[in-house]
Scaffold this motif. Structure first.
Motif, short mmCIF file in Angstrom:
data_model
loop_
_atom_site.label_atom_id
_atom_site.label_comp_id
_atom_site.label_asym_id
_atom_site.label_seq_id
_atom_site.Cartn_x
_atom_site.Cartn_y
_atom_site.Cartn_z
N ASP A 59 -2.75 3.16 -6.54
CA ASP A 59 -2.43 4.24 -7.47
C ASP A 59 -1.75 3.65 -8.71
N LEU A 60 -2.40 3.77 -9.85
CA LEU A 60 -1.91 3.13 -11.07
C LEU A 60 -0.74 3.88 -11.70
N ASN A 61 -0.39 5.04 -11.15
CA ASN A 61 0.76 5.77 -11.69
C ASN A 61 2.07 5.36 -11.02
N GLN A 62 1.97 4.43 -10.10
CA GLN A 62 3.18 3.96 -9.41
C GLN A 62 3.92 2.95 -10.28
N LYS A 63 5.20 2.78 -9.94
CA LYS A 63 5.98 1.75 -10.62
C LYS A 63 5.81 0.43 -9.87
N PHE A 64 5.83 -0.65 -10.61
CA PHE A 64 5.59 -1.97 -10.01
C PHE A 64 6.61 -2.26 -8.91
N GLY A 65 7.86 -1.89 -9.16
CA GLY A 65 8.94 -2.16 -8.21
C GLY A 65 8.79 -1.42 -6.89
N LYS A 66 7.99 -0.37 -6.89
CA LYS A 66 7.83 0.44 -5.67
C LYS A 66 6.71 -0.08 -4.77
N LEU A 67 5.96 -1.06 -5.27
CA LEU A 67 4.81 -1.55 -4.50
C LEU A 67 5.25 -2.49 -3.37
N SER A 68 4.45 -2.51 -2.32
CA SER A 68 4.69 -3.47 -1.24
C SER A 68 4.23 -4.85 -1.70
N THR A 69 4.58 -5.87 -0.94
CA THR A 69 4.18 -7.24 -1.31
C THR A 69 2.67 -7.33 -1.52
N GLY A 70 1.92 -6.76 -0.57
CA GLY A 70 0.46 -6.83 -0.64
C GLY A 70 -0.07 -6.14 -1.88
N TYR A 71 0.47 -4.96 -2.20
CA TYR A 71 -0.03 -4.23 -3.37
C TYR A 71 0.42 -4.86 -4.68
N ARG A 72 1.55 -5.53 -4.66
CA ARG A 72 1.94 -6.28 -5.86
C ARG A 72 0.91 -7.38 -6.11
N THR A 73 0.52 -8.05 -5.02
CA THR A 73 -0.51 -9.09 -5.14
C THR A 73 -1.80 -8.48 -5.67
N LEU A 100 -4.77 -18.88 -10.16
CA LEU A 100 -4.34 -17.98 -9.08
C LEU A 100 -3.55 -18.79 -8.07
N ASP A 101 -2.25 -18.55 -8.05
CA ASP A 101 -1.38 -19.30 -7.16
C ASP A 101 -1.13 -18.47 -5.90
N GLU A 102 -1.65 -18.91 -4.81
CA GLU A 102 -1.61 -18.17 -3.54
C GLU A 102 -2.06 -16.72 -3.76
N PRO A 103 -3.33 -16.53 -4.11
CA PRO A 103 -3.77 -15.19 -4.54
C PRO A 103 -3.87 -14.15 -3.44
N VAL A 104 -3.85 -14.56 -2.19
CA VAL A 104 -4.04 -13.55 -1.13
C VAL A 104 -2.76 -13.32 -0.32
N LEU A 105 -1.64 -13.66 -0.92
CA LEU A 105 -0.36 -13.50 -0.25
C LEU A 105 -0.13 -12.02 0.12
N GLY A 106 0.00 -11.76 1.39
CA GLY A 106 0.31 -10.39 1.85
C GLY A 106 -0.90 -9.48 1.93
N LEU A 107 -2.10 -9.99 1.68
CA LEU A 107 -3.29 -9.13 1.74
C LEU A 107 -3.86 -9.11 3.16
N ASP A 108 -4.36 -7.94 3.57
CA ASP A 108 -5.00 -7.90 4.88
C ASP A 108 -6.42 -8.47 4.77
N ALA A 109 -7.08 -8.65 5.90
CA ALA A 109 -8.39 -9.32 5.91
C ALA A 109 -9.41 -8.59 5.04
N ASN A 110 -9.41 -7.25 5.08
CA ASN A 110 -10.38 -6.48 4.29
C ASN A 110 -10.17 -6.70 2.80
N HIS A 111 -8.92 -6.64 2.39
CA HIS A 111 -8.61 -6.83 0.97
C HIS A 111 -8.91 -8.26 0.52
N ARG A 112 -8.66 -9.20 1.43
CA ARG A 112 -8.95 -10.60 1.07
C ARG A 112 -10.44 -10.77 0.82
N GLU A 113 -11.24 -10.22 1.71
CA GLU A 113 -12.69 -10.34 1.57
C GLU A 113 -13.17 -9.67 0.29
N LEU A 114 -12.60 -8.50 0.04
CA LEU A 114 -12.95 -7.76 -1.18
C LEU A 114 -12.60 -8.58 -2.42
#
Lengths: 262, 289
Positions: free
Chosen positions: B121-135, B152-166
């Protein structure tokens, strides 16, 4: 100025304006709305006209903008993330703050005259420190007014530059180090004052005549014109030199900015 | 177009030397892998290339011009790192606008499309995002920013498998469409191996491998068989690691094999994948026994 530099100036100005409005809103709430509400609740008398008349907008903006100029690291972080060099950041920050502080002083001056016209507020002569100290030097009131306006604007420029310098020095340190330095400075200040006062009580030392001469020179005091007010040229020169010094030093400091692990 | 030339970069923090004489070239239009174990100096190197920190010695040039305090050059580089440099109080859309203002030509449509795909959701504030969504947010910016070189320095930090593949799919798609250069710094090699064209392996602050992935893997072998025969066959070769199970030994060799040497019937030669090569190159020799 390149397009990128203009964009950075726009970006920083927008941020400072937003922060300024935020602070002003709180001041308005705390200084006018809250006492008004309190007077309604307690049934005491509240004079809104008096409250508006007592607002010293120019100096207030002077201080707030100075405080905002202290904040450097958060802007630096986002700019370095977006491919902006430290030099461009410095240049844009100086331009943005000179513009905002100059504009704020113009607004402050207009406010004084507007309040004087509409609410019989304090006159510029009593409001302006420059007029009180150096006003007697001028024979022409218009020139005195113009010079005092210029001084107000120039001094706000220099104060902002000085605050940028102080803020940039603090930005070199981590949050923890900044807190420690702040505590150390307060301790040093308190201990320094106590030691000086104690020394004065014990030995009754006097300030060296050389120091007094230097201070007189910087303030524009001239024995030949004593009693007619101080020479106003010197404070302008002092401010310009101090402003240039602060600007150059802040550039040197900002060139050492780096991303920290925080 | 020389691309980015990193020359004799040295960097120490306090008394620890992090980078020792790093030399490398990043040519336009390729996907690079910067591989190294934790603390090898990958992030430090990327931060130096993008002018976030300073090297003690050496230069970084982009198409013949220094990157140091050069807005024009820095405008062609974008580093997505695990450090959060965005303001916590800013909304994601505002951060897109800031990127557009300072980089220019930000691809809003693509950003919106990616946000929908990643359910951000792009209307969220950056500080409110989880680690994965910040990534995820930073990955979206890095794919939509008009910079020619994206790090891209450690680009998949905190991402689940589906998001990593995407992400990997979008990365390759973006690369094909835009021709941007991507430098991916990671230690999760298996997932990214198929996307890489060129690889730098960094160990103890030094580049120990610099080559196209195909060329590098061409020289990486697993020699397996009875201990005695394997040791005889690999004697004098560049053995970078060994695994032993009972009387069977697997020796990892990096370098040319001796074509004159006769391969015993009991010994097999297989190709090594990038992950195995990396593990063996960056392990102290013999650690895996």
């Amino acid at each position: 100025m390149t397009v990128k530099e203009k964009n950075v100036v726009f970006f920083l100005s927008k941020r400072v304006f937003r922060q300024l409005l935020y602070v002003l809103m709180w001041l308005l709430l705390g200084g006018i709305v809250f006492p008004m509400v309190l007077s309604f609740i307690t049934g005491t008398n509240y004079n809104l006209v008096e409250a508006i008349r007592n607002i010293t907008l120019g100096p207030m903006l002077y201080i707030i903008i100075g405080c905002l100029a202290l904040l450097s690291y958060s802007d630096f972080k986002i700019l370095i993330q977006n491919g902006i060099s430290r030099r461009t950041y410095w240049k844009a920050k100086v331009i943005a703050f000179l513009g905002i502080s100059g504009l704020s002083q113009v607004i402050g001056i207009l406010y004084v005259f507007l309040i004087r016209q509409t609410l019989s507020g304090t006159g510029w002569e009593k409001y302006s420190l420059f007029m009180q100290i150096y006003g007697g030097f001028f024979k022409n009131t218009t020139v005195a007014y113009l010079m005092s306006f210029l001084f107000a604007i120039l001094s706000s420029f220099v104060f902002s530059l000085f605050c940028i310098l102080i803020g940039s020095i603090f930005s070199l340190f981590t949050k923890k180090q900044r807190r420690l330095i702040f505590l150390a400075l307060i301790t040093l200040f308190v201990v320094g004052i106590m030691t000086t006062a104690d020394g004065y009580n014990r030995y009754g030392f006097t300030v060296s005549s050389k120091v007094i001469n230097v201070l007189n020179f910087l303030a524009g005091y001239d024995k030949s014109t004593a009693g007619k007010g101080l020479n106003p040229t010197m404070p302008f020169i002092d401010l310009i030199i101090f402003g240039i010094f602060s600007g150059i030093c802040s550039l040197k400091v900002m060139k050492h900015f780096k991303i920290r692990n925080e | 177009m020389d691309g980015i030339i990193v020359k004799e970069i040295k960097k120490s923090f306090n008394k620890a030397t992090i980078l020792k004489n790093i030399d490398l070239q990043i040519k336009p239009g390729k996907i690079y892998g910067l591989l190294g174990r934790n603390g090898a100096g990958k992030s430090t190197l990327l931060s130096i290339i993008t002018n976030r920190i300073f090297s003690d010695e050496g230069t970084v040039m982009l198409d013949g011009n220094t990157v140091f305090e050069n807005d024009e050059a820095l405008g062609q580089l974008y580093l997505m790192s695990e450090r959060n440099l965005y303001s916590n109080s800013s909304k994601l859309r505002q951060l897109f606008n800031t990127t557009e203002l300072l980089y220019g030509n930000f691809d809003y449509n693509y950003a919106q499309k990616l946000a929908n795909m990643f359910e951000l959701d792009l209307n969220q504030k950056f500080g409110k995002l989880s680690t994965g969504y910040r990534t995820i947010f930073k990955l979206i910016v890095s794919l939509c920013v008009p910079a020619k070189y994206v790090f891209l320095d450690e680009p998949v930090l905190g991402l689940d498998a589906n998001h990593r593949e995407l992400f990997y799919r979008e990365l390759v798609d973006n690369y094909v469409k835009t021709g941007k250069t991507f430098v991916i710094s990671t230690h999760l090699i298996e997932e990214v191996a198929n996307s890489l064209e060129h690889v730098f392996v960094i160990r103890d602050g030094q580049i120990i491998v610099d080559g196209d992935v195909d060329d590098v893997l061409e020289k990486a072998y697993l020699i397996a068989g009875p201990v005695k025969e394997v040791e005889q066959y690999t004697a004098g070769l560049n053995v970078i690691g060994q695994e032993t199970l009972g009387n069977i030994q697997g020796s990892y060799v990096f370098g040319e094999l001796d074509s004159e040497r006769i391969l015993p019937d009991t010994v097999t030669v297989e190709k090594m994948d990038l992950q195995k090569l990396f593990i063996n190159l960056t392990n102290a020799r013999g650690e895996k026994k």
